[in-house]
Design a protein around this motif. Structure first.
Motif, PDB file in Angstrom:
ATOM      1  N   ILE A   1       0.854  -1.209   0.000  1.00 41.91           N
ATOM      2  CA  ILE A   1       0.000   0.000   0.000  1.00 41.91           C
ATOM      3  C   ILE A   1       0.885   1.252   0.000  1.00 41.91           C
ATOM      4  CG2 ILE A   1      -1.677   1.338   1.368  1.00 41.91           C
ATOM      5  CD1 ILE A   1      -2.809  -1.438   2.268  1.00 41.91           C
ATOM      6  N   VAL A   2       1.934   1.213   0.834  1.00 40.91           N
ATOM      7  CA  VAL A   2       2.848   2.364   0.884  1.00 40.91           C
ATOM      8  C   VAL A   2       3.453   2.620  -0.501  1.00 40.91           C
ATOM      9  CG1 VAL A   2       5.076   3.173   1.794  1.00 40.91           C
ATOM     10  CG2 VAL A   2       3.398   2.115   3.327  1.00 40.91           C
ATOM     11  N   PHE A   3       3.942   1.538  -1.132  1.00 40.56           N
ATOM     12  CA  PHE A   3       4.557   1.697  -2.454  1.00 40.56           C
ATOM     13  C   PHE A   3       3.510   2.076  -3.501  1.00 40.56           C
ATOM     14  CE2 PHE A   3       8.323  -0.059  -0.631  1.00 40.56           C
ATOM     15  CZ  PHE A   3       9.344   0.434  -1.426  1.00 40.56           C
ATOM     16  N   GLY A   4       2.271   1.614  -3.297  1.00 46.05           N
ATOM     17  CA  GLY A   4       1.194   1.972  -4.218  1.00 46.05           C
ATOM     18  C   GLY A   4       0.942   3.464  -4.210  1.00 46.05           C
ATOM     19  N   VAL A   5       0.821   4.019  -3.015  1.00 42.62           N
ATOM     20  CA  VAL A   5       0.586   5.466  -2.884  1.00 42.62           C
ATOM     21  C   VAL A   5       1.794   6.236  -3.412  1.00 42.62           C
ATOM     22  CG1 VAL A   5       0.211   7.359  -1.247  1.00 42.62           C
ATOM     23  CG2 VAL A   5      -0.981   5.169  -0.930  1.00 42.62           C
ATOM     24  N   LEU A   6       2.970   5.748  -3.023  1.00 44.84           N
ATOM     25  CA  LEU A   6       4.214   6.394  -3.465  1.00 44.84           C
ATOM     26  C   LEU A   6       4.319   6.392  -4.991  1.00 44.84           C
ATOM     27  CD1 LEU A   6       6.738   7.577  -2.035  1.00 44.84           C
ATOM     28  CD2 LEU A   6       7.852   5.381  -2.413  1.00 44.84           C
ATOM     29  N   SER A   7       3.965   5.254  -5.591  1.00 46.86           N
ATOM     30  CA  SER A   7       4.086   5.155  -7.055  1.00 46.86           C
ATOM     31  C   SER A   7       3.126   6.120  -7.741  1.00 46.86           C
ATOM     32  CB  SER A   7       3.836   3.717  -7.519  1.00 46.86           C
ATOM     33  OG  SER A   7       2.478   3.385  -7.346  1.00 46.86           O
ATOM     34  N   ALA A   8       1.907   6.243  -7.174  1.00 45.30           N
ATOM     35  CA  ALA A   8       0.924   7.154  -7.772  1.00 45.30           C
ATOM     36  C   ALA A   8       1.441   8.592  -7.730  1.00 45.30           C
ATOM     37  CB  ALA A   8      -0.407   7.038  -7.027  1.00 45.30           C
ATOM     38  N   VAL A   9       1.957   8.971  -6.573  1.00 45.81           N
ATOM     39  CA  VAL A   9       2.437  10.357  -6.421  1.00 45.81           C
ATOM     40  C   VAL A   9       3.671  10.600  -7.296  1.00 45.81           C
ATOM     41  CG1 VAL A   9       3.397  12.025  -4.787  1.00 45.81           C
ATOM     42  CG2 VAL A   9       1.491  10.559  -4.094  1.00 45.81           C
ATOM     43  N   VAL A  10       4.627   9.661  -7.221  1.00 44.16           N
ATOM     44  CA  VAL A  10       5.878   9.841  -7.978  1.00 44.16           C
ATOM     45  C   VAL A  10       5.598   9.864  -9.475  1.00 44.16           C
ATOM     46  CG1 VAL A  10       8.080   8.741  -8.591  1.00 44.16           C
ATOM     47  CG2 VAL A  10       7.384   8.872  -6.208  1.00 44.16           C
ATOM     48  N   PHE A  11       4.785   8.902  -9.953  1.00 40.01           N
ATOM     49  CA  PHE A  11       4.527   8.845 -11.392  1.00 40.01           C
ATOM     50  C   PHE A  11       3.814  10.113 -11.868  1.00 40.01           C
ATOM     51  CE2 PHE A  11       2.204   7.821 -15.226  1.00 40.01           C
ATOM     52  CZ  PHE A  11       3.214   7.289 -16.006  1.00 40.01           C
TER      53      PHE A  11
END
Lengths: 299, 243
Positions: A270-280
């Protein structure tokens, strides 16, 4: 400025409606498969999917057999072998998603058209990873079957915790897709060395995620890197579900139950999911601003 | 620096930790570091030498190369020298950093033999690269996949991360067609205390074979390059680019 910031951090815009999601994912998966498999005849494709992964595994097998005198019964051997086998997903899925950017921008020069098309870009990129997932699955399966048939990897099908295995695999693939999306975002922003970023990240995680040796072997100051990486817990869960007693023979994560490991994996996903959305989203915004979406740096 | 030195060093470190996890003798760590440094040469030959004409074709430069008033061999030789110097620096950096990180002891028995082995291995290896380049002149997208395919199997059969002697004799003998196999084996024998005991063939014999391979590969590359150039012009492959 405030308007721009609100555009970047409007996470609601990152979630596509069902129709756009289905259309983007389905077409991207089909396109990815065509690109991955149409370059050669099936025979050569099979060789490519078999020889490369088996050679990588064979290096570890030879290294192990030289030192141990061919004692494949020791628990460390299945630990190394299975970790290496499942790690193929990391290289293929995570790197594959970021490679879609390189392919479309540099090679086929279609990325700008993709951005004009009525698709959801992150979903499209994840769809492009499906073909890589299928190829990786074939490689993983063949590598494990080879280990069972010729290297005494003891997998008792009746004792395998299939529920845990498929659940871990499913969550892990999503987690890898999210990590791939982060790399894809960074790839959008880079002009040089984009070819290596996927392999570089996969190579670094190979060292820090306990894929081919227990984390205890790493110097103490490097271990925390492994503990914050979801791949560490994912590989442990996969090993436990297939050969439980073997995986638990090593002290690193022995204190955690399967359920605890699963919760950690879900939490980090979940952490990486949110991070990926923001970063991308942020990288995409910056790439648009700088005119990098149709940049060609000579393929 | 990050991609050329740190990344290969991470791969080397992973194999070092595998050896440590299974309790291998210390000398194997040195073997891995040296093998890891030499992978830079194989990668350079594979991706920047063999595939170079394919890249040039994709970028539209190949026809200009062919039209230029010089031989293709001269162009490739220039690329080989440039690539060799840059790769040697990378390999040196990996060796020095790896040796420092893992405290590897060296005991060189003969510097001139070491220099000779390295030089011959590089001549033969880059000769092989030129030979492959001629084949890649005819290839399109398959060149990428063939280069990709040739990485891991060569790491395995040339004994980049373990002594080649550990493989079956005939497998090791067949793998000796790749110059790095014998070059690496001879260099390990010359720089590590226990290297000779784990060597595949004697160093003088390996030097002799490398000398023969050098002559064979460079000569074969010259003739095959000329033949493939004629063939690819005749078949219209020089300007072909399949995207």
């Amino acid at each position: 400025m405030t308007n721009q910031k609100s555009k970047i951090f409007n996470l609601k815009s990152l979630v596509p409606d069902r129709q756009t999601f289905t259309r983007s994912f389905r077409m991207a998966a089909w396109l990815g498969w065509q690109i991955e498999s149409n370059w050669t005849d099936p025979f050569l494709f099979a060789i490519y999917s078999i020889i490369k992964p088996l050679s990588g595994a064979a290096i570890l097998v030879v290294m192990y057999s030289i030192v141990s005198g061919g004692n494949f019964e020791s628990p460390i051997f299945p630990y190394i072998y299975l970790g290496n086998a499942f790690y193929m997903y990391v290289g293929q899925v995570m790197t594959g998603i970021s490679w879609a950017i390189i392919d479309d921008r540099e090679h086929y020069k279609t990325l700008k058209y993709m951005y004009m098309a009525p698709i959801h870009m992150p979903t499209y990129l994840m769809g492009r990873g499906v073909a890589r997932f299928i190829v990786a699955s074939i490689s993983v399966l063949i590598t494990i079957l080879f280990g069972v048939a010729f290297l005494h990897i003891q997998i008792d099908l009746a004792a395998v915790n299939w529920g845990l295995f498929f659940l871990s695999l499913f969550i892990g693939v999503i987690m890898l897709a999210m990590m791939g999306l982060i790399l894809a975002g960074i790839t959008l922003m880079l002009a040089n060395h984009v070819w290596f970023i996927g392999d570089a990240t996969a190579g670094a995680l190979y060292l820090f995620s306990g894929a081919i040796f227990p984390l205890d072997v790493l110097p103490a100051f490097l271990r925390p890197i492994g503990f914050i990486m979801p791949i560490t817990y994912w590989l442990e869960l996969l090993r436990r579900s297939l050969v439980g007693s073997v995986a638990q023979a090593f002290p690193t994560l022995a204190g955690f139950s399967n359920a605890q490991l699963l919760y950690i994996l879900i939490g980090l996903t979940i952490v990486f999911g949110v991070l990926s959305a923001v970063v991308f989203h942020w990288c995409e915004f910056r790439a648009r601003e700088r005119g990098m979406l149709d940049m060609v740096t000579n393929y | 620096m990050f991609f050329d030195i740190v990344m290969p060093l991470l791969a080397v470190s992973a194999y070092v930790f595998v050896y440590q996890a299974i309790g291998a003798p210390e000398e194997y760590v040195g073997f891995v570091v040296m093998g890891g440094a030499m992978t830079a040469f194989w990668m350079n030959v594979l991706w920047s030498m063999s595939s170079q004409l394919y890249w040039e074709k994709e970028m539209g430069n190949l026809a200009l190369y062919v039209m230029a008033p010089n031989s293709m061999m001269a162009i490739l030789l220039g690329m080989a020298l440039g690539g060799l110097v840059a790769t040697t620096l990378r390999a040196l950096a990996i060796t020095i950093l790896g040796s420092w990180l893992f405290q590897i002891p060296y005991q060189v028995t003969s510097f001139w033999q070491l220099f000779l082995v390295f030089t011959l291995a590089m001549i033969a290896l880059y000769g092989m690269g030129m030979l492959f380049a001629s084949l890649f002149l005819l290839l399109s997208r398959e060149a990428w996949h063939l280069s990709n395919l040739a990485q891991e199997p060569v790491y395995l059969f040339s004994g980049f991360y373990f002594p080649i002697k550990s493989l079956n004799f005939w497998v090791a003998a067949s793998a000796s067609i790749i110059p790095l196999t014998l070059g690496l084996d001879a260099m390990r024998q010359l720089v590590f205390e226990s290297g000779a005991a784990l060597g595949f063939l004697s160093v003088p014999l390996e030097i002799g074979i490398l000398a023969i391979l050098s002559v064979v590969f460079v000569t074969a590359a010259k003739y095959l390059l000329a033949y493939m150039e004629r063939l690819s012009i005749r078949e219209g492959r020089i300007t072909e680019s399949r995207r």
